[in-house]
Design a protein around this motif. Sequence first.
Motif, PDB file in Angstrom:
ATOM      1  N   ARG A   1      37.031  31.492  62.986  1.00 55.26           N
ATOM      2  CA  ARG A   1      35.711  32.127  62.960  1.00 55.26           C
ATOM      3  C   ARG A   1      34.614  31.167  63.437  1.00 55.26           C
ATOM      4  O   ARG A   1      33.792  31.514  64.287  1.00 55.26           O
TER       5      ARG A   1
ATOM      6  N   ALA B   1      32.491  31.219  67.143  1.00 55.58           N
ATOM      7  CA  ALA B   1      31.027  31.218  67.244  1.00 55.58           C
ATOM      8  C   ALA B   1      30.547  30.081  68.143  1.00 55.58           C
ATOM      9  O   ALA B   1      29.638  30.257  68.970  1.00 55.58           O
TER      10      ALA B   1
ATOM     11  N   ALA C   1      28.709  30.755  71.826  1.00 53.47           N
ATOM     12  CA  ALA C   1      27.348  30.274  72.052  1.00 53.47           C
ATOM     13  C   ALA C   1      27.258  29.409  73.307  1.00 53.47           C
ATOM     14  O   ALA C   1      26.262  29.444  74.026  1.00 53.47           O
TER      15      ALA C   1
END
Length: 215
Positions: free
Chosen positions: A126, A130, A134
Motif C-alpha cells: 500500500r 502510493a 506520486a
Amino acid sequence: MHVLLFVAVLLCGSVPLWLLGFLGLALYHRRRPVPAGSDYLVVLGAALEGCEPGPPLAARLDAALERFAAEEAAGYAPLVVVTGGKGPHEDCTEAAAMARYLVARGVPAERIRREERAVNTAENLRFSAALMAAERPGYRCTVVTNGFHTVRSALAARRAGAPAAVLGADGPLAHGPYLLLREAVGTALALWRPHGAALLLVVAAAGAGAPLGLS
C-alpha cells in the motif's frame, strides 16, 4: 452436535486441500515469466539480523540485483523501492539495510527509493504503491520476494491497486516448510471474510436442516 461434527469434518478436509492449493500457486508464481519493462522493482522487507539482511531477505535482494541487471541489459532503467520499517529486535529499518546492501553491490543510490513505515505485507504494498503513483503515474512494477511469500504478495498488490508482476526469488521450500506453512495461514487469514462468510452459510444451512440432512 451433528452441526459441530459436520464443521469439524469440513475443516479437516479443507486444510490439506488449501495447503496443496497454496503450494501450487506458489510454484506457479515461481515459474511464471515476468516480462521486462518495469518502472520499479519493489523489494519487500523481511527480518534483519541486527542491521544486516537475514537469509530470506538476502535472497530477495540478490534476485532484485539480478533483475535490475536484466532490465538494464534490455534497455530499461528501473528504480528500486525498498520497503520495510524497523522491527522490535532490529537495529535499523529494513529499508535502510536493504538500500545499503544494494548500493554496496553497484546499484546507484539515486535509483533507490526507501519506504520505511511498513510493518507487514499489506502496508509494504500500500505504501509503496502510493510512493510510485506520486512519482510516476501509470507506472508498472515487479514485486520481488521469496517463493513462499509470492501468493500473499500478489494478493496485497492487487488490493493496493498496484499494477504488479510478482517475482519469486527462490523455491517455496527454499527456507524450510515452516515459512511456507506460516504464509499459507497468513494468506488464509487475509482472505477470512469470504471464507468466513461461506462457512457461516454452510453452518446455517446445516442448522436449518434439510439440504445437508444432518439435523
